[in-house]
Scaffold this motif. Structure first.
Motif, mmCIF file in Angstrom:
data_model
loop_
_atom_site.group_PDB
_atom_site.id
_atom_site.type_symbol
_atom_site.label_atom_id
_atom_site.label_comp_id
_atom_site.label_asym_id
_atom_site.label_seq_id
_atom_site.Cartn_x
_atom_site.Cartn_y
_atom_site.Cartn_z
ATOM 1 N N THR A 15 74.208 105.248 40.051
ATOM 2 C CA THR A 15 73.459 106.138 40.939
ATOM 3 C C THR A 15 72.394 106.840 40.117
ATOM 4 O OG1 THR A 15 73.691 107.868 42.637
ATOM 5 C CG2 THR A 15 74.840 108.252 40.591
ATOM 6 N N MET A 16 71.552 107.598 40.801
ATOM 7 C CA MET A 16 70.670 108.537 40.136
ATOM 8 C C MET A 16 71.475 109.818 40.023
ATOM 9 S SD MET A 16 67.526 108.659 39.087
ATOM 10 C CE MET A 16 65.846 109.053 39.472
ATOM 11 N N LEU B 179 80.776 111.947 51.929
ATOM 12 C CA LEU B 179 81.262 110.976 50.948
ATOM 13 C C LEU B 179 80.178 110.545 49.974
ATOM 14 C CD1 LEU B 179 83.538 108.675 53.157
ATOM 15 C CD2 LEU B 179 84.213 110.570 51.680
ATOM 16 N N GLY B 180 78.912 110.663 50.381
ATOM 17 C CA GLY B 180 77.812 110.293 49.495
ATOM 18 C C GLY B 180 77.823 111.141 48.240
ATOM 19 N N ASP C 155 80.752 110.681 45.887
ATOM 20 C CA ASP C 155 80.586 109.578 44.953
ATOM 21 C C ASP C 155 79.690 109.967 43.775
ATOM 22 O OD1 ASP C 155 81.102 106.824 44.241
ATOM 23 O OD2 ASP C 155 78.989 106.455 44.691
ATOM 24 N N SER D 40 71.596 116.525 52.932
ATOM 25 C CA SER D 40 71.079 115.569 51.958
ATOM 26 C C SER D 40 72.093 115.465 50.825
ATOM 27 C CB SER D 40 69.712 116.039 51.454
ATOM 28 O OG SER D 40 69.723 116.284 50.066
ATOM 29 N N ILE D 41 72.265 114.265 50.296
ATOM 30 C CA ILE D 41 73.261 114.047 49.246
ATOM 31 C C ILE D 41 72.968 114.941 48.041
ATOM 32 C CG2 ILE D 41 74.146 112.357 47.584
ATOM 33 C CD1 ILE D 41 73.886 110.225 49.759
ATOM 34 N N ASN D 42 71.685 115.031 47.673
ATOM 35 C CA ASN D 42 71.335 115.869 46.514
ATOM 36 C C ASN D 42 71.671 117.335 46.747
ATOM 37 O OD1 ASN D 42 70.437 114.064 44.593
ATOM 38 N ND2 ASN D 42 68.375 113.985 45.426
ATOM 39 N N GLU D 43 71.324 117.838 47.928
ATOM 40 C CA GLU D 43 71.601 119.243 48.236
ATOM 41 C C GLU D 43 73.102 119.523 48.215
ATOM 42 O OE1 GLU D 43 68.274 120.004 51.528
ATOM 43 O OE2 GLU D 43 70.157 121.063 51.929
ATOM 44 N N LYS E 102 76.279 112.766 59.403
ATOM 45 C CA LYS E 102 75.950 111.369 59.702
ATOM 46 C C LYS E 102 77.212 110.555 59.418
ATOM 47 C CE LYS E 102 72.970 107.706 57.851
ATOM 48 N NZ LYS E 102 72.940 106.831 59.025
ATOM 49 N N ALA F 265 65.117 103.946 36.372
ATOM 50 C CA ALA F 265 65.746 102.808 37.030
ATOM 51 C C ALA F 265 67.145 103.227 37.453
ATOM 52 C CB ALA F 265 65.838 101.628 36.069
ATOM 53 N N ILE F 266 67.651 102.608 38.499
ATOM 54 C CA ILE F 266 68.981 102.976 38.988
ATOM 55 C C ILE F 266 69.881 101.751 38.981
ATOM 56 C CG2 ILE F 266 70.279 103.990 40.896
ATOM 57 C CD1 ILE F 266 67.595 105.189 41.833
ATOM 58 N N LYS G 65 76.986 112.119 54.889
ATOM 59 C CA LYS G 65 76.214 113.301 54.481
ATOM 60 C C LYS G 65 76.001 114.176 55.710
ATOM 61 C CE LYS G 65 71.664 111.456 55.516
ATOM 62 N NZ LYS G 65 70.239 111.482 55.243
#
Lengths: 126, 360
Positions: free
Chosen positions: B316-317, B224-225, B228, B31-34, B16, B293-294, B28
């Motif tokens: 971030t989380m 880049l997500g 970071d 997914s950013i987490n993956e 994306k 909370a983030i 990404k």
């Protein structure tokens, strides 16, 4: 892009399913894709009566935070408790288990302003 | 909008793409987490070709770098790299960067994409002593191959013994059949691995070779997500968020790259020395949210009475901790580790605690 035919939509990328005098609300498949991994859904308006366009909650993804808007006016009658522990349901099943709130519809005529699946598809493809 | 040599590759594999620093870059792929966890647990590849590269050459090269950077480049031997910054003459920071020493008369600076033009103008304007300067940003591609399996992945592509390349050193040699690849044991993730620099013309070849070599480790492209979130878990500064023209390296916790030894005269030396000796009124600190909370860039940090004591610069989380984490400038009185602070999130005060970095 998954845009179910049996739902109504808003320009804020929410979907609405009418069940009698209740409107079930969530965010669309397009919206969850744009947000990315949802990590936190905060809804603290249960029991409140809000106007169309008012903020009923917030969805936080890793990179972004977005407000959630009332697609129609009414009482926030119920919220999806499952999202507290599994916010990623919004990504996995945006039109099913990822639903967010149920609104007791105040004025059924407001439903006329919502977008049809065809209109919503045109909007996101524009 | 500018494009890296791998632009069409990113599109083909479903990245994306968004505008970042004037470049069309992947934020990404899946997914950013993956992607984040792929780097922490195995190996991931970032196209960071948008970053800028300047060559500084000639007998005056070292003198120029000594004058304009906060760290001491005279300690660099050929094959060593150094993290440093450009003080801006007003107590702030022009940019943070890496300096690579190839020879005593040949150095490469690697700068942030968002600052290429500003940095170039700055370096040129300070070069009254006549070092030879070349802006090679548009001809060099860079891939960061990061994670615990980065070494095993890249080792398949080269005869150079990669395990002998110490952290913050580099070699130039053959990889994937291509000569003159700069192989640098550096990174912005804290997960280990390498940063590779090469000509744009071989970018696709290098990308494909790395992905083939990493297949057994389930290698993933990373946007880049996740870049970071990975750097934030380590507490690394991001220019434009945590440091900028108004923050000093001392306030930012970059005292370790601000060296006053040997009487070296560099820009802002006296001011920074005074800050180091007398202390600063605010410090960049890491904090962890104590409730769900983030924190986000720009949110206010307040004390128990609701008075402002600082500002969030990054948040971030954390995908590893599954907690909200952030960096922010906090008034000195509240900057001790363990201090309870609050972050104002949508008009609510959410409790947080100042912690030591890195977060993980």
């Amino acid at each position: 892009m998954n845009i179910p035919e049996n739902l109504k939509y808003t320009q804020d990328h929410e979907w609405i399913r009418i069940e009698g005098d209740i409107a079930v609300v969530g965010v669309t498949d397009f919206a969850q894709g744009e947000l990315g991994d949802v990590v936190f859904v905060e809804i603290e308006t249960e029991g409140e009566t809000l106007d169309k366009g008012e903020t009923f909650g917030t969805v936080e993804a890793v990179k972004t935070v977005s407000d959630l808007f009332m697609p129609i006016g009414g009482e926030v009658a119920e919220l999806n408790e499952a999202l507290a522990d599994d916010p990623e349901l919004v990504n996995k099943d945006p039109y099913g288990e990822g639903w967010m709130i149920k609104i007791k519809i105040a004025d059924p005529s407001e439903l006329d302003d919502l977008l049809s699946p065809g209109d919503y598809k045109k909007m996101i493809e524009a | 909008m500018k494009k890296t040599a791998l632009n069409s590759t990113h599109k083909r594999i479903g990245g994306k793409l968004v505008e970042f620093a004037g470049y069309e870059m992947p934020i990404k792929y899946s997914s950013i987490n993956e992607e984040h966890l792929a780097v922490r647990n195995s190996v991931g590849v970032f196209d960071v070709s948008h970053m800028g590269e300047f060559w500084i050459e000639g007998p005056q090269a070292l003198d120029l770098i000594k004058k304009i950077t906060s760290n001491d480049p005279s300690v660099l031997a050929p094959g060593q790299a150094q993290y440093t910054c450009f003080p801006n003459g007003k107590g702030g920071i022009v940019d943070d960067l890496l300096v690579y020493c190839f020879e005593p008369t040949k150095y490469m600076m690697v700068v942030n994409a968002s600052n290429i033009e500003k940095d170039w103008d700055w370096v040129v304007s300070k070069n009254s002593i006549g070092a030879r300067l070349t802006n090679a940003s548009d001809t060099i591609s860079q891939l960061a191959v990061q994670g615990p399996n980065a070494l095993k992945t890249l080792q398949k592509l080269t005869d150079i013994n990669l395990s002998e390349i110490q952290f913050y050193t580099f070699v130039t040699g053959q990889m994937a059949g291509v000569d003159n690849i700069i192989i640098s044991a550096t990174g912005y993730t804290g997960a280990g691995g390498f940063e590779l620099y090469f000509s744009n013309s071989v970018a696709e070849k290098m990308w494909n070779a790395i992905f083939e070599a990493g297949e057994e480790f389930d290698i993933k492209p990373v946007g880049l997500g996740a870049r970071d979130t990975l750097r934030l878990e380590m507490g690394y500064c991001l220019y434009g968020n945590d440091i900028d023209d108004t923050t000093s390296p001392i306030e930012a916790g970059l005292g370790w790259i601000t060296k006053f030894n040997n009487g070296r005269e560099f820009i802002d030396r006296e001011f920074l020395k005074m800050q180091k000796t007398e202390g600063v009124t605010r410090k960049l600190r890491g904090f962890v949210m104590l409730e769900k909370a983030i924190p986000r860039h720009g949110y206010e940090i307040v004390n128990e009475n609701g008075n402002t004591i600082g500002t969030v610069t990054s948040g971030t989380m954390s995908p590893v901790l599954n907690k909200g984490i952030g960096l922010g400038y906090i008034a000195k009185e509240y900057s001790a580790f363990g201090t309870k602070i609050n972050v104002k999130i949508r008009n609510k005060l959410m409790p947080a605690e100042v912690v030591k970095l890195p977060f993980i």
